[in-house]
Scaffold this motif. Structure first.
Motif, PDB file in Angstrom:
ATOM      1  N   PRO A 236       0.825  -1.213   0.000  1.00 13.48           N
ATOM      2  CA  PRO A 236       0.000   0.000   0.000  1.00 13.48           C
ATOM      3  C   PRO A 236       0.859   1.263   0.000  1.00 13.48           C
ATOM      4  O   PRO A 236       2.006   1.253   0.420  1.00 13.48           O
ATOM      5  CB  PRO A 236      -0.817  -0.123   1.295  1.00 13.48           C
ATOM      6  CG  PRO A 236      -0.050  -1.062   2.151  1.00 13.48           C
ATOM      7  CD  PRO A 236       0.653  -1.995   1.237  1.00 13.48           C
ATOM      8  N   ASN A 237       0.266   2.332  -0.499  1.00 11.96           N
ATOM      9  CA  ASN A 237       0.864   3.670  -0.550  1.00 11.96           C
ATOM     10  C   ASN A 237       1.975   3.817  -1.577  1.00 11.96           C
ATOM     11  O   ASN A 237       2.582   4.884  -1.685  1.00 11.96           O
ATOM     12  CB  ASN A 237       1.389   4.114   0.819  1.00 11.96           C
ATOM     13  CG  ASN A 237       0.302   4.155   1.872  1.00 11.96           C
ATOM     14  OD1 ASN A 237      -0.861   4.360   1.559  1.00 11.96           O
ATOM     15  ND2 ASN A 237       0.672   3.948   3.114  1.00 11.96           N
ATOM     16  N   LYS A 247      -1.300   5.856 -10.230  1.00 14.29           N
ATOM     17  CA  LYS A 247      -2.224   5.676  -9.113  1.00 14.29           C
ATOM     18  C   LYS A 247      -1.415   5.296  -7.882  1.00 14.29           C
ATOM     19  O   LYS A 247      -0.301   4.776  -7.995  1.00 14.29           O
ATOM     20  CB  LYS A 247      -3.262   4.580  -9.402  1.00 14.29           C
ATOM     21  CG  LYS A 247      -4.359   4.988 -10.373  1.00 14.29           C
ATOM     22  CD  LYS A 247      -5.438   3.914 -10.438  1.00 14.29           C
ATOM     23  CE  LYS A 247      -6.584   4.328 -11.353  1.00 14.29           C
ATOM     24  NZ  LYS A 247      -7.668   3.305 -11.362  1.00 14.29           N
ATOM     25  N   VAL A 248      -2.004   5.545  -6.707  1.00 16.81           N
ATOM     26  CA  VAL A 248      -1.382   5.148  -5.450  1.00 16.81           C
ATOM     27  C   VAL A 248      -2.098   3.904  -4.941  1.00 16.81           C
ATOM     28  O   VAL A 248      -3.325   3.859  -4.887  1.00 16.81           O
ATOM     29  CB  VAL A 248      -1.453   6.276  -4.407  1.00 16.81           C
ATOM     30  CG1 VAL A 248      -0.906   5.804  -3.068  1.00 16.81           C
ATOM     31  CG2 VAL A 248      -0.676   7.489  -4.895  1.00 16.81           C
ATOM     32  N   LYS A 250      -3.818   1.274  -2.761  1.00 20.14           N
ATOM     33  CA  LYS A 250      -4.598   1.226  -1.524  1.00 20.14           C
ATOM     34  C   LYS A 250      -5.116  -0.197  -1.367  1.00 20.14           C
ATOM     35  O   LYS A 250      -5.634  -0.779  -2.311  1.00 20.14           O
ATOM     36  CB  LYS A 250      -5.762   2.218  -1.587  1.00 20.14           C
ATOM     37  CG  LYS A 250      -5.310   3.673  -1.640  1.00 20.14           C
ATOM     38  CD  LYS A 250      -6.487   4.620  -1.677  1.00 20.14           C
ATOM     39  CE  LYS A 250      -6.018   6.065  -1.729  1.00 20.14           C
ATOM     40  NZ  LYS A 250      -7.151   7.020  -1.788  1.00 20.14           N
ATOM     41  N   GLY A 251      -4.976  -0.730  -0.166  1.00 22.43           N
ATOM     42  CA  GLY A 251      -5.410  -2.112   0.040  1.00 22.43           C
ATOM     43  C   GLY A 251      -4.584  -3.099  -0.732  1.00 22.43           C
ATOM     44  O   GLY A 251      -5.101  -4.101  -1.235  1.00 22.43           O
ATOM     45  N   ASN A 252      -3.272  -2.807  -0.898  1.00 18.09           N
ATOM     46  CA  ASN A 252      -2.321  -3.734  -1.534  1.00 18.09           C
ATOM     47  C   ASN A 252      -2.578  -3.970  -3.016  1.00 18.09           C
ATOM     48  O   ASN A 252      -2.131  -4.981  -3.568  1.00 18.09           O
ATOM     49  CB  ASN A 252      -2.305  -5.097  -0.811  1.00 18.09           C
ATOM     50  CG  ASN A 252      -1.878  -4.974   0.633  1.00 18.09           C
ATOM     51  OD1 ASN A 252      -2.677  -4.584   1.481  1.00 18.09           O
ATOM     52  ND2 ASN A 252      -0.645  -5.286   0.916  1.00 18.09           N
ATOM     53  N   VAL A 254      -3.597  -1.938  -7.110  1.00 17.77           N
ATOM     54  CA  VAL A 254      -3.994  -0.847  -8.006  1.00 17.77           C
ATOM     55  C   VAL A 254      -4.674  -1.485  -9.203  1.00 17.77           C
ATOM     56  O   VAL A 254      -4.223  -2.519  -9.699  1.00 17.77           O
ATOM     57  CB  VAL A 254      -2.771  -0.017  -8.456  1.00 17.77           C
ATOM     58  CG1 VAL A 254      -3.120   0.840  -9.663  1.00 17.77           C
ATOM     59  CG2 VAL A 254      -2.281   0.873  -7.332  1.00 17.77           C
ATOM     60  N   ARG A 372       3.204  -6.224   2.107  1.00 19.37           N
ATOM     61  CA  ARG A 372       2.515  -5.069   2.671  1.00 19.37           C
ATOM     62  C   ARG A 372       3.410  -3.845   2.758  1.00 19.37           C
ATOM     63  O   ARG A 372       2.986  -2.785   3.216  1.00 19.37           O
ATOM     64  CB  ARG A 372       1.966  -5.406   4.064  1.00 19.37           C
ATOM     65  CG  ARG A 372       0.929  -6.524   4.089  1.00 19.37           C
ATOM     66  CD  ARG A 372       0.539  -6.841   5.524  1.00 19.37           C
ATOM     67  NE  ARG A 372       1.696  -7.284   6.298  1.00 19.37           N
ATOM     68  CZ  ARG A 372       1.759  -7.283   7.625  1.00 19.37           C
ATOM     69  NH1 ARG A 372       0.719  -6.844   8.323  1.00 19.37           N
ATOM     70  NH2 ARG A 372       2.836  -7.713   8.259  1.00 19.37           N
ATOM     71  N   GLU A 416       4.127   4.732   6.266  1.00 17.79           N
ATOM     72  CA  GLU A 416       3.416   5.866   6.844  1.00 17.79           C
ATOM     73  C   GLU A 416       4.401   7.007   7.074  1.00 17.79           C
ATOM     74  O   GLU A 416       5.620   6.842   6.974  1.00 17.79           O
ATOM     75  CB  GLU A 416       2.746   5.462   8.166  1.00 17.79           C
ATOM     76  CG  GLU A 416       1.759   4.313   8.041  1.00 17.79           C
ATOM     77  CD  GLU A 416       0.542   4.671   7.212  1.00 17.79           C
ATOM     78  OE1 GLU A 416       0.243   5.873   7.074  1.00 17.79           O
ATOM     79  OE2 GLU A 416      -0.114   3.741   6.698  1.00 17.79           O
TER      80      GLU A 416
END
Length: 443
Positions: A236-237, A247-248, A250-252, A254, A372, A416
């Protein structure tokens, strides 16, 4: 005035002394009165006429008559000044409006004549005579600052086109805007009529596509090209690029929809310089296209930042042992697992202990990055602990030295803004006590 009555064997007349000594006959008086009345009446009629003229030229009827006259005379440029500015604020300027009238009434529909056939206060019924037949429609007037104005008589629409990702889409000469949320190409405030849809594709092997669209009948249109769905699994991210589209994760994952069947390049990076970017050439074919990116490596910047994080964490770790409180470690542990991590630390170093001094030695081993995006680092903690305790045999308080060796797989979330420890898995543990002769005795 002095009235004198004479009777000398002839008809009797009544005389009135005129100003200046003259006299008027009764018949003359009647004629004068009639003239005065006529003059007053004509004055009233003139006043009413002037009022009517003023009201007409200042009222809505005049604006509607001008509008009809300009339509009949094909003077579309003059119509712009009659229109309500509020009703055309999203439609461009005079040239655009004039061109649209030419398009509707000359190029697309051959207008012969326009007539006013009825009126209901602010709404007028007009009859449009076209080469193909007659259409009756309403024309509305509104009062704005500066007088009466014509409400622009055409409704605008939002046009949406579904086209392969990366296409350049035009409606006539206007580029349509791609909406990332809906996956559609969109354009607002489009007037009714026929427009040329042009689609230029990202891939050179695909020829440009053309289609005449009639709005509003075809205000939603899907370009008939074969496309596929692409799913990219990664941490993610992370920023994922499919050629020039980004795209970024999200939720592992794209996902990209409406992808032309062709060759592409995928690039996955974290945008902070922590991970080494990964690139891969792919071919998108029919059906589902799934690509997974794992086994990331840290950049030199990432390695340095990891080292700084571990150092800061263990400095706080030592302070927590010495102060007999795990509170200072709060900021280092992730929210969902914080309580369990704090409790485990307390069991090792705080509960039923009175450690007065600690010496800590670290050996940082290999690191790996999971799907992750979290770093798993092997760390051997060797701690010498000086614990105050009561010796029942000696019946006194003594300070004993213990050695605690823990092999810990420490998991750190580095994607993060603030890095956090999410798990500490003890792979191996050893506890020894130093006896009176200085030998270590394993528990």
């Amino acid at each position: 005035m002095l009235a004198v009555r004479l009777s000398i064997g002839c008809p009797t007349y009544t005389y009135i002394d005129k100003v200046g000594g003259g006299r008027m006959k009764k018949k003359e008086i009647q004629q004068t009165i009639i003239i005065v009345i006529l003059m007053i009446a004509l004055g009233g009629i003139g006043g009413m006429t002037l009022k009517s003229v003023y009201e007409y030229y200042g009222g809505p009827d005049y604006k509607v008559d001008c509008y009809i006259r300009y339509l009949n005379q094909r003077e579309y440029g003059k119509i712009y000044a009659l229109l309500s500015k509020a009703s055309i604020q999203n439609l461009g300027g005079k040239d655009e409006i004039e061109d649209y009238y030419k398009k509707i009434y000359e190029r697309e529909n051959k207008l012969v004549s326009v007539d006013k056939i009825d009126c209901y206060y602010k709404s007028y019924k007009l009859k449009y005579q076209y080469a193909k037949g007659v259409i009756k429609d309403d024309l509305t007037v509104v009062k704005e600052k500066g007088g009466w104005k014509i409400q622009f008589p055409f409704i605008t629409y939002e046009v949406e086109v579904f086209a392969p990702l990366g296409s350049k889409v035009y409606l006539d000469s206007k580029p349509m805007i791609f909406n990332q949320q809906t996956g559609k190409y969109e354009l607002d405030h489009i007037l009714p009529g026929t427009y040329l849809l042009k689609v230029k594709f990202q891939k050179a092997e695909c020829k440009d596509y053309y289609k005449a669209l009639y709005i509003p009948k075809e205000k939603s249109y899907e370009v008939p090209y074969e496309t596929a769905h692409v799913k990219i699994n990664c941490a993610p991210n992370l920023k994922v690029s499919l050629d020039e589209f980004n795209k970024v994760a999200k939720g592992n994952k794209v996902e990209f929809n409406d992808i032309l069947l062709a060759d592409y390049k995928i690039k996955v990076e974290d945008g902070k310089g922590i991970f080494e970017p990964q690139e891969r050439k792919i071919n998108v074919g029919k059906g589902e296209n799934i690509f997974t990116f794992t086994d990331f490596e840290l950049t030199s910047k990432g390695k340095k930042q990891l080292s700084q994080f571990i150092e800061a964490f263990y400095n706080t770790y030592i302070d927590a042992i010495s102060s007999h409180s795990s509170k200072s470690l709060n900021t280092y542990f992730a929210g969902t697992s914080k309580q369990a991590l704090l409790e485990a630390f307390s069991q090792w170093y705080i509960d039923k202990k009175d450690i007065s001094q600690v010496n800590l030695h670290l050996q940082v081993g290999d690191s790996r990055i999971d799907e992750r995006g979290q770093i798993h680092t092997l760390i051997r903690e060797t701690a010498e602990l000086y614990n105050k305790e009561y010796d029942e045999i000696l019946a006194e308080e003594v300070v004993r030295t213990y050695k605690v060796i823990l092999d810990v797989e420490t998991t750190i979330n580095i994607l993060e803004v603030d890095w956090k420890v999410t798990e500490r898995k003890i792979l191996q543990s050893l506890v020894a006590m130093q006896d009176a002769e200085g030998k270590w005795v394993q528990y």
